[in-house]
Enzyme design. Structure first.
Site, mmCIF file in Angstrom:
data_model
loop_
_atom_site.group_PDB
_atom_site.id
_atom_site.type_symbol
_atom_site.label_atom_id
_atom_site.label_comp_id
_atom_site.label_asym_id
_atom_site.label_seq_id
_atom_site.Cartn_x
_atom_site.Cartn_y
_atom_site.Cartn_z
ATOM 1 N N GLU A 129 42.043 -25.830 -39.878
ATOM 2 C CA GLU A 129 41.320 -26.286 -41.047
ATOM 3 C C GLU A 129 40.149 -27.149 -40.591
ATOM 4 O O GLU A 129 40.114 -27.575 -39.431
ATOM 5 C CB GLU A 129 42.252 -27.048 -41.991
ATOM 6 C CG GLU A 129 43.383 -26.169 -42.519
ATOM 7 C CD GLU A 129 44.277 -26.863 -43.541
ATOM 8 O OE1 GLU A 129 44.013 -28.043 -43.864
ATOM 9 O OE2 GLU A 129 45.237 -26.223 -44.004
ATOM 10 N N GLY A 133 42.184 -28.949 -36.339
ATOM 11 C CA GLY A 133 42.078 -27.873 -35.367
ATOM 12 C C GLY A 133 43.152 -28.015 -34.315
ATOM 13 O O GLY A 133 44.154 -27.302 -34.304
ATOM 14 N N ARG A 269 19.450 -5.053 -5.243
ATOM 15 C CA ARG A 269 18.269 -5.921 -5.190
ATOM 16 C C ARG A 269 17.986 -6.332 -3.743
ATOM 17 O O ARG A 269 18.908 -6.702 -3.008
ATOM 18 C CB ARG A 269 18.535 -7.161 -6.036
ATOM 19 C CG ARG A 269 17.457 -8.228 -5.999
ATOM 20 C CD ARG A 269 16.229 -7.816 -6.768
ATOM 21 N NE ARG A 269 15.306 -8.941 -6.918
ATOM 22 C CZ ARG A 269 14.086 -8.843 -7.406
ATOM 23 N NH1 ARG A 269 13.626 -7.650 -7.804
ATOM 24 N NH2 ARG A 269 13.309 -9.892 -7.517
ATOM 25 N N GLN A 280 23.952 -14.753 3.325
ATOM 26 C CA GLN A 280 25.273 -15.383 3.323
ATOM 27 C C GLN A 280 25.487 -16.305 2.127
ATOM 28 O O GLN A 280 26.583 -16.320 1.541
ATOM 29 C CB GLN A 280 25.480 -16.179 4.623
ATOM 30 C CG GLN A 280 26.900 -16.701 4.779
ATOM 31 C CD GLN A 280 27.075 -17.456 6.085
ATOM 32 O OE1 GLN A 280 26.665 -18.606 6.195
ATOM 33 N NE2 GLN A 280 27.657 -16.803 7.080
ATOM 34 N N GLN A 337 23.370 -16.632 -12.036
ATOM 35 C CA GLN A 337 22.670 -17.105 -10.848
ATOM 36 C C GLN A 337 22.346 -15.955 -9.889
ATOM 37 O O GLN A 337 21.263 -15.904 -9.295
ATOM 38 C CB GLN A 337 23.529 -18.156 -10.124
ATOM 39 C CG GLN A 337 22.795 -18.947 -9.063
ATOM 40 C CD GLN A 337 21.824 -19.954 -9.676
ATOM 41 O OE1 GLN A 337 21.944 -20.308 -10.832
ATOM 42 N NE2 GLN A 337 20.864 -20.399 -8.884
ATOM 43 N N GLU A 364 42.224 -20.989 -29.387
ATOM 44 C CA GLU A 364 43.651 -20.931 -29.019
ATOM 45 C C GLU A 364 44.100 -22.239 -28.366
ATOM 46 O O GLU A 364 44.965 -22.252 -27.483
ATOM 47 C CB GLU A 364 43.943 -19.746 -28.076
ATOM 48 C CG GLU A 364 43.669 -18.385 -28.684
ATOM 49 C CD GLU A 364 44.677 -17.978 -29.730
ATOM 50 O OE1 GLU A 364 45.642 -18.732 -29.957
ATOM 51 O OE2 GLU A 364 44.484 -16.914 -30.334
ATOM 52 N N GLY A 365 43.506 -23.338 -28.802
ATOM 53 C CA GLY A 365 43.795 -24.646 -28.217
ATOM 54 C C GLY A 365 42.791 -24.958 -27.129
ATOM 55 O O GLY A 365 42.686 -24.215 -26.145
ATOM 56 N N THR A 366 42.021 -26.031 -27.284
ATOM 57 C CA THR A 366 41.035 -26.383 -26.276
ATOM 58 C C THR A 366 41.702 -26.599 -24.925
ATOM 59 O O THR A 366 42.916 -26.862 -24.844
ATOM 60 C CB THR A 366 40.291 -27.674 -26.656
ATOM 61 O OG1 THR A 366 41.214 -28.776 -26.598
ATOM 62 C CG2 THR A 366 39.673 -27.572 -28.040
#
Length: 395
Positions: A129, A133, A269, A280, A337, A364-366
């Site tokens: 709600e 949360g 690339r 590397q 990156q 789904e829960g922090t």
């Protein structure tokens, strides 16, 4: 890059092959346009349901696939590697079926599960709600008994499939008791008084509709209550353990997709006359990405095997959700990156992956809540060194 998998049966291997085929033929051609235009792909869920992929961890007697969570989660991962919004939708749809499959009566299951698991009906899950949360016990949505029905009043936020679902699994307060005063209901989308706000304008997962649902005196028959009065929070929390494994698998698939794209680009690339993967510094970055993806997969599968064996797994589910989503955030950021300036443009999908990964650390829960779950479990029971034997069983 092909993923090496160990699955328990040839049937499971065939199921994963089917999933890859559907992802390649049904998902891949649509994902870029749907995410760019914020189009919800309702027909994709029907396709997946008819292929048997929406009901995998549920019993064959109600239209499910009778598969273990170990297999089901790897299917989710394969879907997420191509289209995260769809994979999240499959996980949430499965969560919307959880209470019905585990606490519903035989009559309720036969009445609704076959169409839900077959994809003809799409489910949604209403727990959070605007003010509740991470603390679902603080919910204010009420369900007042009135004869042979209940009247639901309140608001539910962050509803995946909000406004597009056919059935809503709703947690609502039936008494003032904080933890034992919540009950669970299946509410049809066409119920009078039920409406959806305009969809949220999100950073990512734009092909997945998320909206606040408004319950304004919504009347539902009492036979749409799952379990007894007051069992709703227990149903919700049990479902969240399974749901966290679903999001862990989705995050792993998203990270795998980002790794695949970054690796392919690094092999093509060239700078200073050589492929950039031969530098590397960048090669080590990609190696760390691969290590993170493999670690995530191992963590969620270990938790799934405990669930399949009927053992407690809440702490391991929290660990899987925490590790897999944090890894997905790092891997997708590193993928940008690898692409350099091109990674920051919408000409390549890695910028979308990065935006999609962020929310997986939240819903789904922090991940802060996952740390609370893990630390409290450790405080109660230590490291829980056990050896489990047995045959996996479906949820």
């Amino acid at each position: 890059m092909p993923v090496s998998r160990l699955v328990p049966t040839q049937e499971a291997a065939d199921l994963l092959d089917l999933t890859r085929q559907l992802a390649r033929e049904e998902l891949a051609p649509r994902v870029v346009a749907a995410e760019a235009d914020e189009v919800f792909p309702r027909e994709v869920f029907r396709t997946l349901g008819r292929a048997g992929l929406l009901g995998l961890p549920y019993g064959e007697d109600v239209g499910g696939g009778g598969q273990s969570y170990e297999v089901y989660l790897q299917v989710l991962e394969e879907l997420a590697a191509v289209w995260a919004s769809v994979a999240v939708g499959v996980s949430v749809h499965g969560l919307s079926c959880f209470g019905l499959a585990t606490r519903g009566t035989a009559e309720q299951q036969q009445r609704w599960l076959p169409e839900l698991l077959g994809g003809e009906l799409l489910g949604a899950y209403c727990l959070s709600e605007p003010h509740a949360g991470s603390d679902p016990a603080a919910m204010r949505t009420t369900a007042l008994r009135d004869g042979d029905s209940y009247v639901l009043t309140g608001d539910k936020a962050w509803t995946t499939h909000g406004g597009r679902a056919d059935v809503y699994k709703v947690m609502a307060r039936t008494s003032e008791d904080r933890s034992r005063g919540i009950s669970c209901f299946l509410v049809p989308a066409d119920a009078a008084g039920l409406s959806a706000d305009p969809a949220e304008r999100k950073m990512g997962l734009t092909g997945s509709t998320t909206a606040t649902m408004r319950f304004e005196g919504v009347r539902v028959d009492a036979d749409r209550r799952l379990g007894a009065e007051g069992e709703g929070l227990a149903i919700a929390l049990a479902g969240l353990d399974a749901g966290r494994l679903g999001i862990a698998a989705v995050a792993t698939g998203l990270a795998q997709g980002a790794l695949d794209d970054a690796l392919a680009y690094a092999k093509e690339r060239e700078t200073f006359g050589v492929r950039i993967i031969e530098h590397q510094g960048l090669a080590f970055l990609i190696a760390d990405m691969a290590a993170a993806v493999e670690t995530s997969r191992a963590v969620y599968l270990a938790a799934a095997r405990l669930k399949d064996a009927g053992q407690p797994y809440a702490r391991q589910a929290a660990i899987a959700k925490l590790v897999c989503t944090d890894n997905a955030m790092k891997v997708t950021t590193d993928a940008v990156q690898v692409f350099g300036g091109y990674g920051y443009t919408r000409d390549f999908p890695v910028e979308r992956y990065m935006r999609e990964a962020k929310v997986m650390q939240i819903f789904e829960g922090t991940n802060q809540i996952q740390r609370v779950v893990i630390s409290r479990a450790l405080a109660r029971g230590g490291t829980d060194r056990t050896t489990v034997t047995g045959v996996p069983t479906p949820a």
